[in-house]
Design an enzyme around this catalytic site. Structure first.
Site, PDB file in Angstrom:
ATOM      1  N   ASP A  18       0.861  -1.173   0.000  1.00 33.24           N
ATOM      2  CA  ASP A  18       0.000   0.000   0.000  1.00 33.24           C
ATOM      3  C   ASP A  18       0.908   1.236   0.000  1.00 33.24           C
ATOM      4  O   ASP A  18       2.103   1.147   0.320  1.00 33.24           O
ATOM      5  CB  ASP A  18      -0.881  -0.028   1.251  1.00 33.24           C
ATOM      6  CG  ASP A  18      -1.715   1.221   1.413  1.00 33.24           C
ATOM      7  OD1 ASP A  18      -2.424   1.592   0.467  1.00 33.24           O
ATOM      8  OD2 ASP A  18      -1.637   1.834   2.494  1.00 33.24           O
ATOM      9  N   ASP A  20      -0.254   5.157   0.886  1.00 34.78           N
ATOM     10  CA  ASP A  20      -0.515   6.151   1.932  1.00 34.78           C
ATOM     11  C   ASP A  20      -0.570   5.508   3.310  1.00 34.78           C
ATOM     12  O   ASP A  20      -1.331   4.562   3.546  1.00 34.78           O
ATOM     13  CB  ASP A  20      -1.834   6.877   1.640  1.00 34.78           C
ATOM     14  CG  ASP A  20      -1.753   7.716   0.379  1.00 34.78           C
ATOM     15  OD1 ASP A  20      -0.870   8.579   0.312  1.00 34.78           O
ATOM     16  OD2 ASP A  20      -2.557   7.492  -0.542  1.00 34.78           O
ATOM     17  N   SER A 114      -5.068   2.848  -3.409  1.00 39.70           N
ATOM     18  CA  SER A 114      -6.363   3.429  -3.751  1.00 39.70           C
ATOM     19  C   SER A 114      -6.210   4.773  -4.453  1.00 39.70           C
ATOM     20  O   SER A 114      -7.204   5.358  -4.879  1.00 39.70           O
ATOM     21  CB  SER A 114      -7.223   3.591  -2.486  1.00 39.70           C
ATOM     22  OG  SER A 114      -7.572   2.324  -1.972  1.00 39.70           O
ATOM     23  N   LYS A 145     -10.688  -1.092  -2.124  1.00 33.25           N
ATOM     24  CA  LYS A 145     -10.494  -1.776  -0.852  1.00 33.25           C
ATOM     25  C   LYS A 145     -11.668  -1.375   0.058  1.00 33.25           C
ATOM     26  O   LYS A 145     -12.099  -0.229   0.016  1.00 33.25           O
ATOM     27  CB  LYS A 145      -9.174  -1.346  -0.200  1.00 33.25           C
ATOM     28  CG  LYS A 145      -7.920  -1.684  -1.008  1.00 33.25           C
ATOM     29  CD  LYS A 145      -6.681  -1.052  -0.363  1.00 33.25           C
ATOM     30  CE  LYS A 145      -5.428  -1.243  -1.202  1.00 33.25           C
ATOM     31  NZ  LYS A 145      -4.255  -0.574  -0.620  1.00 33.25           N
TER      32      LYS A 145
END
Length: 223
Positions: A18, A20, A114, A145
């Site tokens: 991922d 962030d 995302s 997600k």
């Protein structure tokens, strides 16, 4: 004396990251943008911030305003993405991220975020981190997600089974997505600490990466 418990070690053939909150600290931007949006829509900004992490913007908006038409959420999300892409003030690497990315540069890994491509490029550049060659951004999935689609696609593009991958995540939505994909999870940062990942580290200084001659990746938790 009680026996000393050895630190955890996870083994994998590929790593899915991922962005962030995991390798990039963008909390300052996220908070600025989402506080404004929440106030404009009559929501408590503090409560809104509890659900924004890990999801695509339209999915967050749908959770916060469940009766609103989804096309309006997508329209607002396009505006939000443009604002976040233009605002990189305070975007920095998570502690240890630069050394970690250098350590895995030659190993199978992918970004699963995302963020869309433009936002991912802006934030990785602002944080001084290399962009992985393999990446699954918002444009490349049909569901946000906590749906596992992004992680499954990342594993497939790297050529590994989900069970052979370890995901790195910071949020509830992200950890749920990785688990639904059948992956083990390294939880990074304070948000992940209460979500029972397979292992938890405060930041990426708490990991040491080792590659073995047979192609395995060993992740040693050092603190």
């Amino acid at each position: 004396m009680p026996a000393t418990v050895p630190p955890p070690v996870l083994t994998a053939r590929a790593l899915l990251l991922d962005m962030d909150g995991t390798i990039v600290n963008s909390d300052a931007v996220v908070e600025r943008c989402w506080r404004v949006w929440a106030a404009e829509h009559g929501l408590d900004p503090d409560e809104a911030l509890k659900v924004v992490h890990g999801r695509q913007g339209y999915a967050t908006m749908a959770a916060l305003l469940p009766d609103r038409p989804m096309e309006q959420n997508h329209a607002d999300n396009r505006v939000m993405l443009a604002q976040e892409t233009a605002d990189t003030e305070g975007v920095v690497p998570v502690a240890g991220a630069q050394a970690f990315m250098a350590a895995i540069a030659a190993l199978p890994h992918a970004l699963v975020t995302s963020a869309d491509e433009a936002l991912a490029q802006a934030r990785m550049t602002a944080a001084g981190l290399p962009m992985p060659r393999t990446r699954v951004t918002a444009e490349r999935v049909g569901a946000s997600k906590p749906d596992p689609e992004g992680f499954l696609k990342g594993a497939a593009e790297l050529g590994f089974a989900p069970a052979d991958c370890v995901a790195f995540e910071d949020s509830e939505a992200g950890i749920e997505a990785a688990r639904s994909a059948g992956m083990r999870v390294v939880g990074v940062g304070p948000r992940a600490s209460a979500l029972a990942p397979d292992v938890h580290v405060q930041d990426l200084t708490g990991l040491r990466v080792e590659s073995t001659p047979d192609g395995m990746i060993r992740l040693h938790v050092t603190k």
